[in-house]
Design a protein around this motif. Structure first.
Motif, PDB file in Angstrom:
ATOM      1  N   GLN A  33       3.806   1.578  -1.405  1.00 47.89           N
ATOM      2  CA  GLN A  33       4.303   1.730  -2.782  1.00 47.89           C
ATOM      3  C   GLN A  33       3.204   2.229  -3.712  1.00 47.89           C
ATOM      4  OE1 GLN A  33       5.908  -2.176  -3.421  1.00 47.89           O
ATOM      5  NE2 GLN A  33       7.891  -1.640  -2.535  1.00 47.89           N
ATOM      6  N   TYR A  34       1.996   1.760  -3.517  1.00 47.15           N
ATOM      7  CA  TYR A  34       0.857   2.198  -4.311  1.00 47.15           C
ATOM      8  C   TYR A  34       0.655   3.711  -4.148  1.00 47.15           C
ATOM      9  CZ  TYR A  34      -4.060   2.774  -5.612  1.00 47.15           C
ATOM     10  OH  TYR A  34      -5.226   3.214  -6.167  1.00 47.15           O
TER      11      TYR A  34
ATOM     12  N   HIS B 254       0.479   6.089 -11.584  1.00 47.11           N
ATOM     13  CA  HIS B 254      -0.750   5.296 -11.584  1.00 47.11           C
ATOM     14  C   HIS B 254      -1.854   6.019 -12.349  1.00 47.11           C
ATOM     15  CE1 HIS B 254      -3.775   2.545 -10.031  1.00 47.11           C
ATOM     16  NE2 HIS B 254      -4.463   3.576  -9.566  1.00 47.11           N
TER      17      HIS B 254
ATOM     18  N   GLU C 270     -10.259   4.618 -10.120  1.00 44.08           N
ATOM     19  CA  GLU C 270      -9.431   4.113  -9.020  1.00 44.08           C
ATOM     20  C   GLU C 270     -10.305   3.859  -7.794  1.00 44.08           C
ATOM     21  OE1 GLU C 270      -5.460   5.520  -6.675  1.00 44.08           O
ATOM     22  OE2 GLU C 270      -7.040   7.026  -6.910  1.00 44.08           O
TER      23      GLU C 270
ATOM     24  N   GLN D 165       1.356   7.328  -7.117  1.00 44.95           N
ATOM     25  CA  GLN D 165       0.078   7.868  -7.575  1.00 44.95           C
ATOM     26  C   GLN D 165       0.181   8.611  -8.906  1.00 44.95           C
ATOM     27  OE1 GLN D 165      -3.421   7.958  -6.318  1.00 44.95           O
ATOM     28  NE2 GLN D 165      -2.400   6.029  -5.948  1.00 44.95           N
TER      29      GLN D 165
ATOM     30  N   VAL E 257       0.839  -1.204   0.000  1.00 43.59           N
ATOM     31  CA  VAL E 257       0.000   0.000   0.000  1.00 43.59           C
ATOM     32  C   VAL E 257       0.876   1.257   0.000  1.00 43.59           C
ATOM     33  CG1 VAL E 257      -1.812   1.281   1.213  1.00 43.59           C
ATOM     34  CG2 VAL E 257      -1.929  -1.213   1.072  1.00 43.59           C
TER      35      VAL E 257
END
Length: 148
Positions: free
Chosen positions: A114-115, A122, A131, A119, A112
């Motif tokens: 790294q997510y 992404h 998203e 951004q 999470v």
């Protein structure tokens, strides 16, 4: 057990009102630092904050005595007041009324983080509303399209 112990990791997501792109590069890092200071002041451990122009993601460990709704209210209300003072053209800044909050297991903490860190990359491939749909579906939360 003589003491109370808790590990309550949560991932907050909230957007600017009408998804207005207020969170520009000029203010972004200061906003993230301010959000972290609010959370720390409430006793939370902040693991990651990120986002793009119209929304933020915050990964934190809630204090064992605080509800997620209380933390969301403190983060949003205090940061909104602060944001409006930064520039004249920020005077109309506001967060949207709602928010998303998702539980995170300790085993997924790094994933999470790294997510959230990625951004910007992404969102080259996915729109913010899409998203949110993915996050809601992943956590099996029903929603109404008009509320996104």
């Amino acid at each position: 057990m003589g003491q109370s112990h808790a590990c309550i990791l949560v991932h907050f997501v909230f957007s600017t009102k009408n998804r207005h792109g207020f969170i520009v590069e000029l203010i972004r890092n200061d906003l993230y630092a301010y959000l972290a200071a609010i959370a720390h002041g409430e006793g939370a451990n902040v693991y990651e904050i990120g986002g793009i122009e119209d929304h933020v993601h915050i990964l934190l460990g809630l204090p064992r005595t605080m509800a997620a709704a209380t933390m969301a209210e403190k983060l949003k209300s205090n940061s909104s007041k602060w944001f409006k003072t930064k520039r004249a053209d920020f005077a109309t800044f506001a967060w949207q009324q709602g928010y998303g909050v998702f539980s995170v297991s300790q085993s997924q903490l790094t994933v999470v983080r790294q997510y959230i860190q990625k951004q910007k990359e992404h969102h080259r491939n996915i729109k913010p509303k899409d998203e949110l749909r993915v996050l809601l579906a992943k956590h099996r939360i029903s929603f109404d399209e008009k509320d996104l």
